[in-house]
Design a protein around this motif. Structure first.
Motif, short mmCIF file in Angstrom:
data_model
loop_
_atom_site.label_atom_id
_atom_site.label_comp_id
_atom_site.label_asym_id
_atom_site.label_seq_id
_atom_site.Cartn_x
_atom_site.Cartn_y
_atom_site.Cartn_z
N LEU A 184 7.50 1.46 14.61
CA LEU A 184 7.13 0.05 14.60
C LEU A 184 7.86 -0.71 13.49
CD1 LEU A 184 3.27 0.30 15.24
CD2 LEU A 184 5.03 -0.46 16.84
N PHE A 185 7.92 -0.12 12.31
CA PHE A 185 8.63 -0.77 11.20
C PHE A 185 10.13 -0.86 11.49
CE2 PHE A 185 4.80 -0.20 8.75
CZ PHE A 185 4.84 -1.26 7.85
N ASP A 216 7.05 5.05 -8.62
CA ASP A 216 6.69 3.85 -9.38
C ASP A 216 5.77 2.93 -8.57
OD1 ASP A 216 8.20 4.75 -11.48
OD2 ASP A 216 9.98 3.58 -10.95
N LEU A 217 5.93 2.92 -7.26
CA LEU A 217 5.08 2.07 -6.42
C LEU A 217 3.76 2.75 -6.07
CD1 LEU A 217 7.75 0.63 -3.93
CD2 LEU A 217 6.69 -0.52 -5.88
N GLY A 218 3.58 4.00 -6.48
CA GLY A 218 2.34 4.71 -6.20
C GLY A 218 2.14 5.05 -4.73
N TRP A 278 3.03 4.88 3.74
CA TRP A 278 4.01 3.84 3.43
C TRP A 278 5.23 4.43 2.73
CZ3 TRP A 278 3.32 -0.84 5.52
CH2 TRP A 278 2.03 -1.19 5.93
N GLY A 279 5.06 5.56 2.04
CA GLY A 279 6.21 6.20 1.41
C GLY A 279 7.20 6.75 2.41
N LEU A 280 6.76 7.00 3.62
CA LEU A 280 7.66 7.42 4.70
C LEU A 280 8.17 6.24 5.51
CD1 LEU A 280 5.76 10.56 6.08
CD2 LEU A 280 7.68 10.54 4.50
N TRP A 281 7.34 5.23 5.67
CA TRP A 281 7.71 4.11 6.54
C TRP A 281 8.71 3.17 5.90
CZ3 TRP A 281 1.89 3.00 7.89
CH2 TRP A 281 1.44 4.00 8.77
N MET A 320 4.87 13.83 0.92
CA MET A 320 3.58 14.31 1.43
C MET A 320 3.34 15.74 0.97
SD MET A 320 2.21 11.83 2.99
CE MET A 320 2.61 10.27 3.75
N SER A 321 2.86 15.91 -0.24
CA SER A 321 2.66 17.25 -0.80
C SER A 321 1.28 17.82 -0.50
CB SER A 321 2.88 17.23 -2.31
OG SER A 321 2.03 16.28 -2.93
N ASP A 322 0.29 16.98 -0.19
CA ASP A 322 -1.04 17.47 0.13
C ASP A 322 -1.04 18.14 1.50
OD1 ASP A 322 -1.89 16.51 -2.24
OD2 ASP A 322 -2.90 14.72 -1.43
#
Length: 309
Positions: free
Chosen positions: A119-120, A168-170, A176-179, A252-254
């Motif tokens: 979608l993004f 830095d963006l948490g 969102w870190g993937l998108w 995605m480490s969890d």
């Protein structure tokens, strides 16, 4: 004065057709005359069949080995020399892989990440390509060149600064870190722009005469006739999301947020080898389904923007 015979001779020479020049498309290593001979046709078909069969085996054998490996026992997989067919085929490894790898959760996570990334990607890449193709902004050629220049940079070079930005963006352990990193893709923008350039200008001008603005033209005119190239971009985006490994491993480490490729690699050392094969087969099914859904759009989308008529 010119004699009657000389005039007739000149008329005959003028009536003769000049020899046609040899077309450049026939200037190859093997001439059409040699190719149409009996031995030429035999050699042509022999080379063609060998190439088709060879490349087919190169791509099919790993997939066949993976599927049949999941049907073997652990002892049979480790047997040397390896067996081509399972001695006692069974589907128990697939069921075992589903439970050991928790494939249901991994597939759901990966599908969710792929849908959001798609979608993004559609929103950002289609907008950018439409702006560069039809809105013609200032320094549009420079902007497109800069986008294409990013394709020359190895992905590992920008991995560290991209990871630092996400930290830095948490956005660690956050979709969102993937998108965000997957939203803008220079290659997809280039493909979309080439297709938009091939759309007849008369269609755009007719919509503008009727009072349609740029967004209305994009939604009602451009997108409906751009389904082939949108299918190609969709394939690239979804398949990339499913097969990507390094970036989801960092972000995605969890365990509950892992993607399919990361989850399989993290658990592979603790399960039997035939279960690993079964997990890999299950992991490849979604991308195969996506390919068969959009495969008829691949060649149409890749070649539609190459010729203007």
């Amino acid at each position: 004065m010119i004699s009657v015979g000389a005039r007739a001779s000149a008329g005959r020479r003028a009536g003769r057709r000049a020899p046609k020049p040899i077309d450049s498309q026939f200037r190859t290593i093997i001439s059409p005359l040699q190719l149409n001979s009996r031995w030429g046709r035999r050699i042509y078909w022999a080379v063609l069949i060998t190439a088709v069969v060879g490349f087919t085996l190169i791509f099919v054998i790993p997939l066949y080995w993976m599927i049949t490996g999941a049907m073997k026992t652990g002892e049979e997989i480790a047997q040397m020399p390896p067996t081509l067919f399972p001695a006692d085929p069974t589907l128990d490894a697939y069921v075992e892989a589903w439970d050991l790898f928790d494939l249901g959760t991994l597939l759901a996570n990966t599908a969710y990440y792929s849908l959001g990334g798609w979608l993004f990607c559609m929103a950002v890449d289609v907008s950018a390509a439409y702006a560069l193709s039809r809105l013609r902004p200032m320094f549009g050629g420079v902007i497109l060149g800069a986008m294409l220049a990013t394709l020359m940079i190895p992905a590992m070079v920008v991995l560290i600064p991209l990871y630092v930005t996400v930290v830095d963006l948490g956005l660690l352990n956050n979709p969102w870190g993937l998108w965000f990193p997957a939203a803008a893709n220079g290659f997809n923008i280039f493909l979309l722009k080439r297709f938009f350039d091939s759309i007849p200008r008369e269609l755009i001008e007719a919509a503008q005469i009727d009072g349609a603005g740029p967004m209305r033209v994009l939604w009602s005119v451009v997108l409906p006739i751009s389904r082939p190239i949108l299918g190609v971009v969709s394939i690239f985006t979804i398949v990339t999301s499913f097969k990507d490994f390094v970036w989801p491993l960092l972000v995605m480490s969890d365990s509950e947020n892992m993607t399919l490729s990361v989850g399989l690699s993290q658990t592979a050392g603790m399960v039997p080898q035939n279960a690993i094969m079964g997990g890999l087969v299950v992991a490849s099914i979604p991308t195969i389904i996506v390919f068969f859904i959009f495969q008829r759009h691949i060649m149409a989308g890749l070649t539609a923007g190459s010729i203007k008529g």
